[in-house]
Structures are given as structure tokens and as C-alpha cells.
Design an enzyme around this catalytic site. Structure first.
Site, mmCIF file in Angstrom:
data_model
loop_
_atom_site.group_PDB
_atom_site.id
_atom_site.type_symbol
_atom_site.label_atom_id
_atom_site.label_comp_id
_atom_site.label_asym_id
_atom_site.label_seq_id
_atom_site.Cartn_x
_atom_site.Cartn_y
_atom_site.Cartn_z
ATOM 1 N N GLU A 58 -13.126 0.662 15.362
ATOM 2 C CA GLU A 58 -12.838 -0.526 16.162
ATOM 3 C C GLU A 58 -12.444 -0.201 17.598
ATOM 4 O O GLU A 58 -12.544 -1.048 18.479
ATOM 5 C CB GLU A 58 -11.689 -1.318 15.507
ATOM 6 C CG GLU A 58 -12.068 -1.951 14.193
ATOM 7 C CD GLU A 58 -10.860 -2.457 13.407
ATOM 8 O OE1 GLU A 58 -9.837 -2.825 14.013
ATOM 9 O OE2 GLU A 58 -10.934 -2.460 12.161
ATOM 10 N N GLU B 237 -7.730 -5.162 5.142
ATOM 11 C CA GLU B 237 -7.643 -4.898 3.708
ATOM 12 C C GLU B 237 -6.512 -5.699 3.065
ATOM 13 O O GLU B 237 -6.619 -6.126 1.922
ATOM 14 C CB GLU B 237 -7.432 -3.396 3.472
ATOM 15 C CG GLU B 237 -8.694 -2.596 3.735
ATOM 16 C CD GLU B 237 -8.427 -1.115 3.943
ATOM 17 O OE1 GLU B 237 -7.868 -0.753 4.999
ATOM 18 O OE2 GLU B 237 -8.769 -0.318 3.061
ATOM 19 N N ARG C 101 -9.488 15.678 6.056
ATOM 20 C CA ARG C 101 -10.386 16.039 4.940
ATOM 21 C C ARG C 101 -11.727 16.542 5.464
ATOM 22 O O ARG C 101 -12.258 15.991 6.433
ATOM 23 C CB ARG C 101 -10.621 14.825 4.046
ATOM 24 C CG ARG C 101 -9.461 14.524 3.135
ATOM 25 C CD ARG C 101 -9.687 13.262 2.343
ATOM 26 N NE ARG C 101 -8.689 12.263 2.687
ATOM 27 C CZ ARG C 101 -8.797 10.964 2.456
ATOM 28 N NH1 ARG C 101 -9.855 10.487 1.853
ATOM 29 N NH2 ARG C 101 -7.855 10.134 2.812
ATOM 30 N N ASN D 295 0.877 -1.170 0.000
ATOM 31 C CA ASN D 295 0.000 0.000 0.000
ATOM 32 C C ASN D 295 0.915 1.220 0.000
ATOM 33 O O ASN D 295 1.454 1.595 1.048
ATOM 34 C CB ASN D 295 -0.885 -0.045 1.257
ATOM 35 C CG ASN D 295 -1.887 1.077 1.298
ATOM 36 O OD1 ASN D 295 -1.853 1.992 0.471
ATOM 37 N ND2 ASN D 295 -2.770 1.032 2.279
ATOM 38 N N HIS E 150 -12.443 2.903 -0.398
ATOM 39 C CA HIS E 150 -12.411 1.936 0.720
ATOM 40 C C HIS E 150 -13.237 0.693 0.376
ATOM 41 O O HIS E 150 -13.690 -0.031 1.262
ATOM 42 C CB HIS E 150 -13.005 2.519 2.029
ATOM 43 C CG HIS E 150 -12.200 3.606 2.662
ATOM 44 N ND1 HIS E 150 -12.781 4.647 3.352
ATOM 45 C CD2 HIS E 150 -10.868 3.800 2.725
ATOM 46 C CE1 HIS E 150 -11.843 5.455 3.814
ATOM 47 N NE2 HIS E 150 -10.674 4.966 3.441
ATOM 48 N N ARG F 57 -2.575 -2.172 -3.483
ATOM 49 C CA ARG F 57 -3.763 -1.342 -3.321
ATOM 50 C C ARG F 57 -3.610 -0.159 -4.271
ATOM 51 O O ARG F 57 -2.643 0.602 -4.177
ATOM 52 C CB ARG F 57 -3.861 -0.836 -1.883
ATOM 53 C CG ARG F 57 -5.013 0.114 -1.716
ATOM 54 C CD ARG F 57 -5.099 0.632 -0.301
ATOM 55 N NE ARG F 57 -6.270 1.474 -0.177
ATOM 56 C CZ ARG F 57 -6.298 2.608 0.517
ATOM 57 N NH1 ARG F 57 -5.226 3.038 1.145
ATOM 58 N NH2 ARG F 57 -7.399 3.311 0.573
HETATM 59 P P1 ADP Z 1 -5.824 4.339 7.980
HETATM 60 O O1 ADP Z 1 -6.934 5.074 7.295
HETATM 61 O O2 ADP Z 1 -4.514 5.034 7.909
HETATM 62 O O3 ADP Z 1 -5.765 2.863 7.669
HETATM 63 P P2 ADP Z 1 -6.604 3.433 10.630
HETATM 64 O O4 ADP Z 1 -7.741 2.565 10.259
HETATM 65 O O5 ADP Z 1 -5.367 2.795 11.157
HETATM 66 O O6 ADP Z 1 -6.252 4.466 9.510
HETATM 67 O O7 ADP Z 1 -7.172 4.456 11.742
HETATM 68 C C1 ADP Z 1 -6.368 5.454 12.278
HETATM 69 C C2 ADP Z 1 -7.211 6.239 13.268
HETATM 70 O O8 ADP Z 1 -7.655 5.362 14.307
HETATM 71 C C3 ADP Z 1 -6.436 7.379 13.938
HETATM 72 O O9 ADP Z 1 -7.219 8.560 13.937
HETATM 73 C C4 ADP Z 1 -6.272 6.860 15.352
HETATM 74 O O10 ADP Z 1 -6.218 7.891 16.312
HETATM 75 C C5 ADP Z 1 -7.518 6.035 15.539
HETATM 76 N N1 ADP Z 1 -7.340 5.102 16.647
HETATM 77 C C6 ADP Z 1 -6.475 4.067 16.730
HETATM 78 N N2 ADP Z 1 -6.551 3.500 17.965
HETATM 79 C C7 ADP Z 1 -7.465 4.197 18.672
HETATM 80 C C8 ADP Z 1 -7.992 4.117 20.007
HETATM 81 N N3 ADP Z 1 -7.574 3.187 20.848
HETATM 82 N N4 ADP Z 1 -8.935 5.022 20.360
HETATM 83 C C9 ADP Z 1 -9.376 5.962 19.500
HETATM 84 N N5 ADP Z 1 -8.914 6.088 18.235
HETATM 85 C C10 ADP Z 1 -7.974 5.230 17.833
#
Ligand code: ADP
Length: 402
Positions: free
Chosen positions: A337, A388, A245, A14, A184, A95
Site C-alpha cells: 500500500e 483483516e 523469512r 490477533n 493470509h 485470528r
Molecule cells: P503485518 O504483516 O505485521 O501486518 P504490515 O502490513 O503492517 O505488516 O506491513 C509492515 C511493513 O510495511 C513493514 O515492512 C513496513 O516497513 C512497511 N511499510 C509501512 N509503511 C511504509 C511506507 N510508507 N513505505 C514503505 N514501507 C512501508
């Protein structure tokens, strides 16, 4: 080693403009052999990380380009004369963000495909050219391994015409391939499939709203396995509030800034894509950092959080009406999640719509799919971790097997 026709591992890539994520995964079992990142490509203080089992290796130093970053990752993986390439890699899955009107299936990559992905640059200037950098880097390092492009837009190719169509001049839209593509898609497809399996339901009989809330964020309405709405459009800028964004704004804002604030189109693009969303409102693009500021009572961060939740609720409401009957609402990706308060706030007070969150279930932490609604809730609300990379690996294998 792999037998003829069987696939041992897939290298999933990716690639972003100054970073890339990679993973070596066994597509059938989902076992991750190794994974890592390359960050700050092009800088003298770049970082390359390789995680293999309990072992993490890191390099900090100059990484000139994507190829050098991947070569360094392979070097970090070397033990005696074996490295990741000794793991029976039979496919590379990429990706690719924008498939435009042309690509809506996983596509085995050759020179023509690379050229066609490059030609979509106008539609996805921030994404497709860097995806091609990743493709070319791997082709140099693993010249004998076939590569497959898996497009973020593919799942939404089948959106109904009246959903994909913007109400603008039809000729103009046709000439420039302007429509709602959605992004996505790999995650929405994977998560909706896992949800059906987890609930022991036929995909065809289940209506779902999937909320992919990561750095980027998008919602989809999926009726019997087929997407009937999604929040992103021609580009990944439309829809929900995201890390940097804006999501939906009146297009009039763009003209107004052009005419009255003396901003050119690139400045407006940067503002909406990189300096807006949670960052623009609350000073933090990272959701965790933002919620820490909210807890400290920061007024800007609190407004940002409220705008984020409000937009999400608006989409959930719209999609429930689009579907008519909603069986499941599914949260996924980093925020979805891991942020129970956000999940609770986005569905609070919707008992009359058949939605009832169980606070204890919602607060429990797990990496497995789980239900967070009460047993009485007419709509089942779930948290389903996305994957993914695994989806890309499986689609790549399927594409190569024809
Ligand atoms: P990407 O779009 O880069 O794949 P991710 O799915 O990894 O992103 O999500 C990243 C986001 O998830 C960030 O804003 C991060 O702060 C948030 N995040 C990760 N762990 C937690 C947590 N324990 N509580 C709240 N937000 C979280």
C-alpha cells in the site's frame, strides 16, 4: 446496547507470542471504536497502547501474560465506571493462523475447538499455541461473550488438488497432513472482494492476482472469486521473500546445513523464519528501513531489494500464466500500500503483457482503493488497503448467526 439478534461491536484479537493487536469494531459500518497493541509480553518493560478517537493512552511496565495485557488495555479504557466492555461487545473474533485439514470455516469456539487448535501445534508451532493464549485470556475477561476463530488458511481450503499437492510420497503426506494450505487468506479474500466491488465487476467474472506484502508476504491467483494458486504452503515460510523469512529455498539447503554446518533442526528453523529474508540479506526486516539503506547506497540492502523484487516478478509471471487471462493485479498490506517504487519495479517493462503503470497515479498517496495503471492498460493495477480486522469481525458475526 444491542437489540436481540443485532450486533453492536466485535472485539478482534490477533495474538502473537510476545505481542497482540486488538480492535473494537462495528462490523456493519466498519467504524473502529478503539484499537491498540500489547508489546513485549512477559517483560518488565512491556507496553500497552489504547487508541480511542483522538485519545491515545499508554502503559509501560510489567505485563506477565496475554491476559494481563488485555486487562491493562481494558483498564486504560476506563472512564468513570465504563470501559470497552460497556460498548455492547457481542462477539470476539480471533485470528488463528493454521486451521490444518479440519478448520476451513469461521468456527464458534468451545473447549473441543480449543483442544483441536492446540493439536495443530505440530503444523504451526510458532503460531497456534499463542493464538490459544489469546483465546483463553479473552474467555477469562469476557466469559459471557462468544468467541469465533477465523483461520488464515480457510480461504485456500478450496485450492485445486494439483495445486495443493507436493510431489512427495503420497502416503507420507496423507499421514502427516502435508499439503499446501496457504495463509493470509482473510486478507486475500477481503481485498479481492473489495477490488471487484470497486471495479463494479462481478466477482465471478474477474481474474485477479493479489499481492499481500507486509512483514509476511504472499501472492494469490484468484479466478472468479476462487483461489487457484497461492505462494505459501504447509507453513507461512514458502513463497515470496519476507521481512525475516526466506520464502522459497531448495529443500536441499536444509539437509546440507544439517549435515555440513552442524546445525540442528531448531537452528535451521530459526534461521529460515527469523534471520532470513530482508533481514538476513540486508540487515533490516522493516521495508522502510531497508529502502533507506538502499537509497544510501548500501550494497547488501540493494541486493536484498533486488532479490525481493525478482521473486515477486517471478510469481506474478507464473500466476498470469496460471490464470490465462488477468484482469487485475492488486497490491495490499504495509509494503504494497505504501511503497510506490516497489510497485513500479515489480511491474516495470511488462507493456507487452498488457501492464502499464501510470507514474502519477502510482505516486499518489491515499487510504482508499485506487487504480494505478493507465487507462490503456489491459490489466488494471490497483492498490487496495486490506482490513483483516473488519473481515474477521464480519465473519465472526456471520458464524454466530449460523
Ligand atoms: P503485518 O504483516 O505485521 O501486518 P504490515 O502490513 O503492517 O505488516 O506491513 C509492515 C511493513 O510495511 C513493514 O515492512 C513496513 O516497513 C512497511 N511499510 C509501512 N509503511 C511504509 C511506507 N510508507 N513505505 C514503505 N514501507 C512501508
Amino acid at each position: 446496547m444491542s437489540d436481540a439478534g443485532s450486533v453492536d461491536t466485535v472485539f478482534v484479537l490477533n495474538a502473537g507470542s510476545s505481542s497482540l493487536k486488538y480492535q473494537l469494531v462495528q462490523p456493519e459500518s466498519g467504524t473502529v471504536v478503539a484499537h491498540g497493541v500489547v508489546e513485549r509480553i512477559g517483560e518488565s518493560e512491556a507496553k500497552v497502547v489504547l487508541v480511542r478517537g483522538d485519545d491515545t493512552k499508554e502503559f509501560i511496565g510489567e505485563i506477565a501474560d496475554h491476559r494481563a495485557g488485555l486487562a491493562k488495555a481494558l483498564e486504560l479504557s476506563r472512564v468513570q465506571d465504563r470501559d470497552l466492555t460497556s460498548e455492547g461487545i457481542t462477539a470476539v473474533g480471533h485470528r488463528v493462523v493454521h486451521g490444518g485439514p479440519k478448520f476451513y470455516k469461521p468456527t464458534v469456539i468451545d473447549d473441543d475447538v480449543i483442544e483441536a487448535i492446540n493439536e495443530l501445534e505440530d503444523l504451526a508451532p510458532l503460531h497456534n499455541p499463542v493464538n490459544v493464549l489469546g483465546i483463553e485470556a479473552i474467555r477469562e475477561l469476557l466469559p459471557d461473550v462468544p468467541s469465533v476463530a477465523v483461520f488464515d488458511t480457510a480461504f485456500f481450503h478450496g485450492l485445486p488438488d494439483h495445486v495443493a499437492t507436493y510431489a512427495i510420497d503420497r502416503e507420507l503426506a496423507k499421514k502427516h497432513d502435508i499439503r499446501r494450505y496457504g495463509f493470509h487468506g482473510t486478507s486475500h479474500e477481503y481485498v479481492s472482494g473489495v477490488t471487484a466491488e470497486f471495479l463494479g465487476a462481478d466477482r465471478e467474472s474477474l481474474n485477479q492476482i493479489v499481492l499481500h506484502l507486509g512483514n509476511g508476504a504472499s501472492a494469490s491467483a484468484i479466478e472468479g472469486g476462487r483461489p487457484v494458486e497461492t505462494s505459501m504452503g504447509l507453513t507461512p515460510l514458502e513463497g515470496l521473500v519476507m521481512g525475516t523469512r526466506s520464502g522459497d529455498v531448495d529443500p536441499g539447503v536444509v539437509m546440507y546445513l544439517r549435515r555440513s554446518a552442524d546445525m540442528d533442526v531448531d537452528q535451521i528453523d530459526t534461521m529460515l523464519n527469523r534471520k532470513a529474508g530482508l533481514k538476513g540479506l540486508g540487515g533490516e526486516n522493516d521495508f522502510r528501513a531497508l529502502t533507506e539503506k538502499v537509497e544510501e547506497g548500501d550494497a547488501d540492502a540493494t541486493l536484498a531489494y533486488k532479490v525481493y523484487v525478482h521473486r515477486l516478478r517471478k510469481y506474478i509471471g507464473a500466476y498470469m500464466v496460471t490464470l490465462g487471462r488477468t484482469d487485475a493485479i492488486v497490491f495490499t498490506a504495509g509494503v504494497g500500500e505504501n511503497a510506490p517504487k516497489l510497485r513500479a519495479d515489480s511491474l516495470a517493462g511488462l507493456e507487452s503483457f498488457g501492464i502499464q503503470i501510470d507514474p502519477e497515479r502510482n505516486a499518489a498517496r491515499s487510504r482508499e482503493p485506487r487504480i494505478i495503471s493507465t487507462d490503456d492498460s489491459a490489466v488494471t493495477v490497483l492498490v487496495v488497503p486490506t482490513n483483516e480486522e473488519l473481515a474477521i469481525a464480519r465473519q465472526s458475526v456471520a458464524a454466530l448467526q449460523g
